[in-house]
Motif scaffolding. Structure first.
Motif, PDB file in Angstrom:
ATOM      1  N   SER A  20     -22.770  48.339 126.330  1.00 26.53           N
ATOM      2  CA  SER A  20     -22.158  48.426 125.001  1.00 26.53           C
ATOM      3  C   SER A  20     -21.292  47.204 124.726  1.00 26.53           C
ATOM      4  CB  SER A  20     -21.333  49.711 124.858  1.00 26.53           C
ATOM      5  OG  SER A  20     -20.146  49.602 125.603  1.00 26.53           O
ATOM      6  N   ARG A  28     -20.362  47.601 117.332  1.00 33.59           N
ATOM      7  CA  ARG A  28     -19.529  48.530 118.123  1.00 33.59           C
ATOM      8  C   ARG A  28     -18.540  49.261 117.220  1.00 33.59           C
ATOM      9  NH1 ARG A  28     -18.635  44.399 122.035  1.00 33.59           N
ATOM     10  NH2 ARG A  28     -16.426  44.423 121.580  1.00 33.59           N
ATOM     11  N   GLY A  31     -20.310  51.828 115.165  1.00 37.01           N
ATOM     12  CA  GLY A  31     -20.596  53.005 115.984  1.00 37.01           C
ATOM     13  C   GLY A  31     -19.381  53.892 116.124  1.00 37.01           C
ATOM     14  N   LYS A  32     -18.211  53.266 116.294  1.00 33.42           N
ATOM     15  CA  LYS A  32     -16.966  54.033 116.420  1.00 33.42           C
ATOM     16  C   LYS A  32     -16.675  54.775 115.106  1.00 33.42           C
ATOM     17  CE  LYS A  32     -12.100  53.294 117.676  1.00 33.42           C
ATOM     18  NZ  LYS A  32     -11.327  53.274 116.451  1.00 33.42           N
ATOM     19  N   GLN A  34     -18.856  55.616 112.848  1.00 34.83           N
ATOM     20  CA  GLN A  34     -19.880  56.665 112.683  1.00 34.83           C
ATOM     21  C   GLN A  34     -19.458  57.938 113.427  1.00 34.83           C
ATOM     22  OE1 GLN A  34     -22.966  56.646 110.951  1.00 34.83           O
ATOM     23  NE2 GLN A  34     -23.198  58.746 111.605  1.00 34.83           N
ATOM     24  N   ARG A  35     -18.891  57.735 114.631  1.00 32.16           N
ATOM     25  CA  ARG A  35     -18.445  58.909 115.404  1.00 32.16           C
ATOM     26  C   ARG A  35     -17.238  59.572 114.749  1.00 32.16           C
ATOM     27  NH1 ARG A  35     -19.689  55.387 119.512  1.00 32.16           N
ATOM     28  NH2 ARG A  35     -17.540  54.755 119.808  1.00 32.16           N
ATOM     29  N   GLU A  36     -16.314  58.745 114.263  1.00 32.93           N
ATOM     30  CA  GLU A  36     -15.098  59.299 113.635  1.00 32.93           C
ATOM     31  C   GLU A  36     -15.416  60.017 112.330  1.00 32.93           C
ATOM     32  OE1 GLU A  36     -12.279  56.189 113.014  1.00 32.93           O
ATOM     33  OE2 GLU A  36     -11.813  56.001 115.146  1.00 32.93           O
ATOM     34  N   HIS A  37     -16.389  59.471 111.590  1.00 32.78           N
ATOM     35  CA  HIS A  37     -16.705  60.027 110.272  1.00 32.78           C
ATOM     36  C   HIS A  37     -18.108  60.621 110.258  1.00 32.78           C
ATOM     37  CE1 HIS A  37     -13.042  58.145 109.118  1.00 32.78           C
ATOM     38  NE2 HIS A  37     -13.509  56.927 109.286  1.00 32.78           N
ATOM     39  N   GLN A  38     -18.409  61.334 111.310  1.00 36.24           N
ATOM     40  CA  GLN A  38     -19.718  61.980 111.426  1.00 36.24           C
ATOM     41  C   GLN A  38     -19.957  62.901 110.230  1.00 36.24           C
ATOM     42  OE1 GLN A  38     -22.029  61.673 114.105  1.00 36.24           O
ATOM     43  NE2 GLN A  38     -23.314  62.851 112.701  1.00 36.24           N
ATOM     44  N   GLN A  40     -21.146  66.014 108.573  1.00 36.55           N
ATOM     45  CA  GLN A  40     -21.368  67.374 109.062  1.00 36.55           C
ATOM     46  C   GLN A  40     -22.241  68.132 108.067  1.00 36.55           C
ATOM     47  OE1 GLN A  40     -19.992  68.337 112.013  1.00 36.55           O
ATOM     48  NE2 GLN A  40     -18.905  66.390 112.248  1.00 36.55           N
ATOM     49  N   PHE A 122     -22.595  56.387 106.511  1.00 39.27           N
ATOM     50  CA  PHE A 122     -22.573  57.273 107.676  1.00 39.27           C
ATOM     51  C   PHE A 122     -23.660  58.326 107.460  1.00 39.27           C
ATOM     52  CE2 PHE A 122     -17.982  56.284 106.834  1.00 39.27           C
ATOM     53  CZ  PHE A 122     -17.880  55.273 107.781  1.00 39.27           C
ATOM     54  N   GLY A 124     -25.736  61.913 108.849  1.00 40.10           N
ATOM     55  CA  GLY A 124     -25.828  63.120 109.679  1.00 40.10           C
ATOM     56  C   GLY A 124     -27.186  63.757 109.464  1.00 40.10           C
TER      57      GLY A 124
END
Lengths: 253, 320
Positions: A20, A28, A31-32, A34-38, A40, A122, A124
């Motif tokens: 990574s 990078r 990606g961070k 994307q994880r924080e603002h997944q 739903q 983002f 889902g």
């Protein structure tokens, strides 16, 4: 990489972490984010009524004037009418969240794409299984005798600063115009549906929902509103033939 | 004086032991096979399962004194008139497409049916057993409830997500109230000041003030609220929550869920025993009815019903 059950081995972590670091910094960071603002998505495991599959989509994200979620777009690629609609937000919504019922003829992956005003998109994805027939199920009758009856429902008590749930609905059939003939989707008639819902507080436009014929008949849409002042909340529905229905309700603090 | 006290005590004891209120019968409509299962409520024992001529018997209601059982047949668009004494279907009244719910007016002169596939309510004259009026309502009407004075009817429309308030003297729709998608169960609170409506699409129960015909309260309950019944004292409401397989017990005054009782899969229509100490409900996936002790809020029995492998038990009504 080696996995022991659900536990990542130490070697795998070291290798993955090292790889990574080789990625460009921008990717990078994305990606961070994307994880924080997944994005739903809430869907039933098995939708028993394919013409009315309940869906709720949201993103935990700031809704500030200079940094907010502009839109959430929803699509199910296996459906004959894949694109369901796009809800356009403003910071006045206070949250990026929408709920409605959609048609789904095939089920499969449902993709929701949220667009941030600063950081791009983002995404889902969630699977849904449906009983056959959603997108090609014709309304039992294409009655035009009961169109309209637009209604709004606000919480009984509203406080300044809170994000409330607004519910808006209109009586209207929806028909994709497609029918399944010998294994192929054939257009037999023009689409007929509610194509837009616009939301105003007095003259300020707050939101818009751009819909397709893959939104269920008698659309009932739930969305957020951050209460900052009193006023008149107004919702205007427009159908695929340009007819309009409007409803308003006082928002009292 | 002592003799009188003894007499009262003896009579009281006698009434307690042989009170007809203690014995009761449960009727379950099995829409998958077109039958009615009759259960001895006290013994928790199936007595018989009786075939009727109509398709998909769905919801049912008993007249006062348990003289007649009226069954809405969603597959045939009709109402079966069932004699609980002879346990036979003695008449069939044609209503409209998709007869889903049936309710008697408080004076028992009319039956109103909610016809889910026709978007209508049929008004049936009980004496002549004929439809005397058809009222256009919202999309997918489910059930009808009347105020105790019989002046107003409340119709839940699951498709259009609203409740229509109808003047029973003129048959005119007086008001349309916003309800969630899948608005279904309707129950009038004792005294008639409130109508409770389940809104399955929004996972809530709404309480409608019948004086103002406005939503007075919303209670978050669980995924897919469906059937609702209120206790005779008006203190508790029981709501089936279909996707989470529990019965919610609601404190009516507090507007709050105070217990969640796990039950069999897909709980549907509930009713209370005459003494209010047991709640019975259909559980469609379990092909059974569940019984809950309302004093402990525990499930105490599951009783299989029907005569075939797929009875699909739906409606349930208990003699009072």
């Amino acid at each position: 990489m080696e996995f022991r059950g659900n536990v990542l081995s130490r070697r795998a972590v070291l290798v993955g972490g090292g790889l990574s670091l080789l990625l460009p910094r921008g990717l990078r960071a994305q990606g961070k984010l994307q994880r924080e603002h997944q994005v739903q998505i809430e869907l039933p495991i098995l939708a028993e009524e394919p013409v009315a599959v309940p869906i709720q989509v949201w993103v935990d994200h700031p809704m500030e004037p200079d940094h907010f979620i502009r839109s959430i777009e929803i699509a199910a690629e296996r459906d004959p009418v894949a694109y369901k609609g796009t809800f356009l937000f403003t910071p006045a919504n206070g949250r990026a969240w929408v709920a409605f019922h959609m048609r789904s003829g095939a089920g499969g992956p449902v993709k929701a794409t949220a667009e941030c005003s600063k950081h791009g998109r983002f995404v889902g994805v969630k699977e849904v299984r449906v009983v056959e027939g959603g997108c090609t199920t014709a309304p039992e009758k294409l009655g035009r005798d009961r169109l309209g009856n637009a209604m709004l429902r606000l919480p009984r008590s509203v406080k300044a600063g809170e994000v409330i749930e607004v519910r808006a609905k209109v009586d209207h059939n929806s028909d994709t115009g497609l029918r399944l003939k010998n294994g192929k989707f054939v257009r037999e008639m023009p689409e007929f549906y509610v194509k837009q819902m616009a939301v105003y507080l007095d003259d300020q436009k707050l939101s818009e929902f751009q819909m397709t014929s893959a939104v269920s008949p008698n659309p009932l849409i739930r969305f957020p509103l951050k209460v900052t002042r009193a006023g008149t909340l107004r919702v205007v529905f427009v159908n695929s033939e340009g007819q309009q229905w409007e409803v308003s309700q006082a928002l009292r603090l | 004086m002592i003799h009188l006290t003894r007499l009262v005590a003896v009579v009281g004891l006698f009434l307690l032991v042989v009170s007809p209120a203690w014995a009761y019968t449960v009727y379950v409509t099995n829409q998958g096979e077109g039958t009615i299962t009759i259960i001895d409520g006290k013994a928790k024992k199936v007595l018989r399962t009786v075939k009727i001529t109509q398709a998909r018997p769905h919801n049912a209601i008993l007249s006062k004194g348990n003289k007649w059982l009226y069954v809405a047949n969603v597959g045939s668009g009709s109402v079966s008139v069932f004699d609980p004494h002879t346990e036979a279907e003695i008449a069939v009244i044609a209503a409209d497409k998709g007869t889903h719910g049936v309710t008697l007016t408080p004076d028992e002169k009319q039956l109103w049916t909610a016809n889910v596939q026709a978007d209508t309510v049929s008004v049936i004259d009980v004496a002549s057993q004929k439809v005397i009026r058809t009222i256009k309502v919202g999309s997918k009407p489910m059930l009808v409830a009347f105020t105790p004075d019989g002046k107003k009817a409340y119709v839940s429309n699951g498709g259009s997500g609203d409740v229509f308030v109808i003047d029973t003297a003129t048959y005119e729709v007086r008001k349309k109230l916003f309800a969630g998608k899948d608005a279904m169960g309707t129950a009038i609170a004792p005294g008639g000041k409130e109508v409770w409506v389940t809104e399955g699409g929004d996972n809530i129960v709404s309480v409608i003030d019948t004086q103002k015909d406005e939503v007075a309260a919303e209670i978050k309950v669980g995924a897919d609220t469906h059937g609702v019944v209120l206790s005779a004292d008006g203190r508790r409401a029981y709501v089936t929550v279909r996707k989470e397989h529990f019965v919610a017990v609601i404190d009516v005054a507090e507007r709050k869920v105070i217990a969640k009782i796990p039950v069999s899969e897909l709980p549907d229509i509930p009713d209370l025993s005459p003494d209010g100490k047991e709640l019975w409900l259909t559980s469609r996936m379990a092909k059974a009815v569940d019984v809950i002790d309302t004093t402990t809020n525990q499930k105490i029995a599951t009783i299989p019903v029907g005569a075939t492998a797929d009875p699909d038990p739906h409606g349930l009504v208990i003699t009072k």
